[in-house]
Motif scaffolding. Structure first.
Motif, PDB file in Angstrom:
ATOM      1  N   CYS A 136      40.047  30.046  53.582  1.00  0.00           N
ATOM      2  CA  CYS A 136      41.348  30.673  53.830  1.00  0.00           C
ATOM      3  C   CYS A 136      42.468  29.637  53.728  1.00  0.00           C
ATOM      4  N   ASN A 137      43.601  30.051  53.201  1.00  0.00           N
ATOM      5  CA  ASN A 137      44.761  29.155  53.102  1.00  0.00           C
ATOM      6  C   ASN A 137      45.206  28.623  54.458  1.00  0.00           C
ATOM      7  N   ARG A 138      44.882  29.344  55.516  1.00  0.00           N
ATOM      8  CA  ARG A 138      45.302  28.916  56.849  1.00  0.00           C
ATOM      9  C   ARG A 138      44.367  27.863  57.448  1.00  0.00           C
ATOM     10  N   ALA A 139      43.227  27.644  56.823  1.00  0.00           N
ATOM     11  CA  ALA A 139      42.302  26.622  57.320  1.00  0.00           C
ATOM     12  C   ALA A 139      42.904  25.238  57.078  1.00  0.00           C
ATOM     13  N   GLN A 140      42.506  24.285  57.890  1.00  0.00           N
ATOM     14  CA  GLN A 140      42.986  22.909  57.747  1.00  0.00           C
ATOM     15  C   GLN A 140      42.559  22.377  56.375  1.00  0.00           C
ATOM     16  N   TRP A 141      43.383  21.572  55.749  1.00  0.00           N
ATOM     17  CA  TRP A 141      43.204  21.177  54.347  1.00  0.00           C
ATOM     18  C   TRP A 141      41.846  20.541  54.059  1.00  0.00           C
ATOM     19  N   GLU A 142      41.344  19.693  54.946  1.00  0.00           N
ATOM     20  CA  GLU A 142      40.113  18.966  54.640  1.00  0.00           C
ATOM     21  C   GLU A 142      38.898  19.886  54.650  1.00  0.00           C
ATOM     22  N   ILE A 143      38.801  20.728  55.664  1.00  0.00           N
ATOM     23  CA  ILE A 143      37.647  21.626  55.719  1.00  0.00           C
ATOM     24  C   ILE A 143      37.765  22.714  54.648  1.00  0.00           C
ATOM     25  N   ARG A 144      38.983  23.085  54.291  1.00  0.00           N
ATOM     26  CA  ARG A 144      39.168  24.056  53.202  1.00  0.00           C
ATOM     27  C   ARG A 144      38.683  23.464  51.877  1.00  0.00           C
ATOM     28  N   SER A 145      39.019  22.214  51.635  1.00  0.00           N
ATOM     29  CA  SER A 145      38.566  21.538  50.421  1.00  0.00           C
ATOM     30  C   SER A 145      37.039  21.428  50.396  1.00  0.00           C
ATOM     31  N   LEU A 146      36.461  21.088  51.537  1.00  0.00           N
ATOM     32  CA  LEU A 146      35.009  20.998  51.652  1.00  0.00           C
ATOM     33  C   LEU A 146      34.363  22.359  51.390  1.00  0.00           C
ATOM     34  N   ALA A 147      34.891  23.397  52.020  1.00  0.00           N
ATOM     35  CA  ALA A 147      34.334  24.745  51.860  1.00  0.00           C
ATOM     36  C   ALA A 147      34.407  25.200  50.403  1.00  0.00           C
ATOM     37  N   ASN A 148      35.516  24.937  49.747  1.00  0.00           N
ATOM     38  CA  ASN A 148      35.647  25.343  48.344  1.00  0.00           C
ATOM     39  C   ASN A 148      34.668  24.587  47.446  1.00  0.00           C
ATOM     40  N   SER A 149      34.437  23.324  47.744  1.00  0.00           N
ATOM     41  CA  SER A 149      33.458  22.550  46.982  1.00  0.00           C
ATOM     42  C   SER A 149      32.048  23.115  47.176  1.00  0.00           C
ATOM     43  N   MET A 150      31.720  23.460  48.401  1.00  0.00           N
ATOM     44  CA  MET A 150      30.405  24.036  48.697  1.00  0.00           C
ATOM     45  C   MET A 150      30.252  25.404  48.031  1.00  0.00           C
ATOM     46  N   LEU A 151      31.301  26.208  48.090  1.00  0.00           N
ATOM     47  CA  LEU A 151      31.263  27.537  47.479  1.00  0.00           C
ATOM     48  C   LEU A 151      31.039  27.435  45.972  1.00  0.00           C
ATOM     49  N   GLU A 152      31.715  26.507  45.352  1.00  0.00           N
ATOM     50  CA  GLU A 152      31.553  26.311  43.907  1.00  0.00           C
ATOM     51  C   GLU A 152      30.088  26.022  43.563  1.00  0.00           C
ATOM     52  N   GLN A 153      29.430  25.245  44.401  1.00  0.00           N
ATOM     53  CA  GLN A 153      28.032  24.884  44.136  1.00  0.00           C
ATOM     54  C   GLN A 153      27.075  26.059  44.330  1.00  0.00           C
ATOM     55  N   VAL A 154      27.270  26.835  45.391  1.00  0.00           N
ATOM     56  CA  VAL A 154      26.348  27.963  45.594  1.00  0.00           C
ATOM     57  C   VAL A 154      26.612  29.084  44.591  1.00  0.00           C
ATOM     58  N   ARG A 155      27.829  29.179  44.095  1.00  0.00           N
ATOM     59  CA  ARG A 155      28.115  30.165  43.046  1.00  0.00           C
ATOM     60  C   ARG A 155      27.334  29.853  41.776  1.00  0.00           C
ATOM     61  N   LYS A 156      27.092  28.587  41.528  1.00  0.00           N
ATOM     62  CA  LYS A 156      26.343  28.204  40.325  1.00  0.00           C
ATOM     63  C   LYS A 156      24.871  28.589  40.431  1.00  0.00           C
ATOM     64  N   VAL A 157      24.308  28.523  41.635  1.00  0.00           N
ATOM     65  CA  VAL A 157      22.875  28.812  41.776  1.00  0.00           C
ATOM     66  C   VAL A 157      22.590  30.264  42.167  1.00  0.00           C
ATOM     67  N   GLU A 158      23.541  30.911  42.826  1.00  0.00           N
ATOM     68  CA  GLU A 158      23.364  32.311  43.242  1.00  0.00           C
ATOM     69  C   GLU A 158      24.641  33.111  42.966  1.00  0.00           C
ATOM     70  N   PRO A 159      25.033  33.225  41.694  1.00  0.00           N
ATOM     71  CA  PRO A 159      26.303  33.903  41.397  1.00  0.00           C
ATOM     72  C   PRO A 159      26.327  35.376  41.805  1.00  0.00           C
ATOM     73  N   GLU A 160      25.169  36.046  41.771  1.00  0.00           N
ATOM     74  CA  GLU A 160      25.140  37.471  42.120  1.00  0.00           C
ATOM     75  C   GLU A 160      25.603  37.700  43.555  1.00  0.00           C
ATOM     76  N   ILE A 161      25.366  36.720  44.400  1.00  0.00           N
ATOM     77  CA  ILE A 161      25.794  36.828  45.796  1.00  0.00           C
ATOM     78  C   ILE A 161      27.163  36.189  45.992  1.00  0.00           C
ATOM     79  N   PHE A 162      27.284  34.934  45.613  1.00  0.00           N
ATOM     80  CA  PHE A 162      28.453  34.163  46.027  1.00  0.00           C
ATOM     81  C   PHE A 162      29.694  34.377  45.173  1.00  0.00           C
ATOM     82  N   ASN A 163      29.578  35.080  44.052  1.00  0.00           N
ATOM     83  CA  ASN A 163      30.799  35.463  43.344  1.00  0.00           C
ATOM     84  C   ASN A 163      31.574  36.516  44.134  1.00  0.00           C
ATOM     85  N   ARG A 164      30.933  37.133  45.101  1.00  0.00           N
ATOM     86  CA  ARG A 164      31.588  38.124  45.970  1.00  0.00           C
ATOM     87  C   ARG A 164      32.209  37.470  47.206  1.00  0.00           C
TER      88      ARG A 164
END
Length: 200
Positions: A136-164
């Motif tokens: 979320c844009n309201r999350a603190q910048w560092e944890i938001r950056s971390l979360a987006n990096s993690m999301l990008e990785q799980v989208r690559k291995v499980e796109p059917e789930i994590f693209n949602r």
């Protein structure tokens, strides 16, 4: 900051049970190695209780070259002030350790900006919740950056789930923050749709 998906239980291992994707999530597991985040960020991470964490110890490991191992927020432009504080904090810590104060006590004088590393394992349902809050844009910048990096990785291995999955406005189609909304819901949703298209 670096996050790496080390291992996961693939969705294919439970597909024979004919569960829809939401009911599969609690049975899936994801383990990340997270490096060079601040202690501030790690304190936010451990609030996600349905997870397992193994964090680098400051009790047994001596913190050396502190000035090279801190996270400085991008909003801080005058790093001279920060450098003075870090130097003072580092000197205090080192002097205490040299005088025989146990590292577990000397660490009280290390700043929250001190880098740490950890392993984190979450089930899929908890991870989706984590992304809903921390992307979320309201999350603190560092944890938001971390979360987006993690999301990008799980989208690559499980796109059917994590693209949602993404911030809650993306997952739900509305912002659950109410009057605390960032006011950028549509732009955020469009950005996550574009990110999906680029990883597909």
């Amino acid at each position: 900051m670096k996050a790496k998906l080390l291992s996961y239980i693939p969705r294919s291992t439970i597909q024979s049970y004919k569960l829809d994707w939401k009911n599969q999530l609690p049975h899936l597991s994801y383990t990340f190695a997270i490096e060079s985040i601040s202690r501030t960020c790690s304190h936010q991470l451990v609030r996600h209780r349905v997870a397992s964490f193994s964090q680098q110890s400051q009790r047994y490991i001596t913190v050396k070259r502190l000035s090279e191992k801190i996270v400085i927020p991008p909003t801080i432009k005058d790093v001279n002030i920060v450098n003075e504080f870090i130097k003072s904090s580092s000197n205090t810590y080192e002097q205490l350790v040299e005088k025989g104060v146990p590292k577990e006590d000397a660490r009280f004088f290390l700043p929250n900006a001190t880098e740490t590393s950890l392993l984190m394992t979450m089930d899929g349902k908890s991870l989706a919740h984590f992304f809903g809050l921390r992307c979320c844009n309201r999350a603190q910048w560092e944890i938001r950056s971390l979360a987006n990096s993690m999301l990008e990785q799980v989208r690559k291995v499980e796109p059917e789930i994590f693209n949602r999955i993404g911030p809650y406005c993306y997952q739900l189609g509305y912002c659950p923050e109410g009057r605390f909304s960032c006011g950028e819901m549509q732009e955020t949703i469009e950005r996550y749709v574009r990110d999906n298209e680029s990883t597909s």
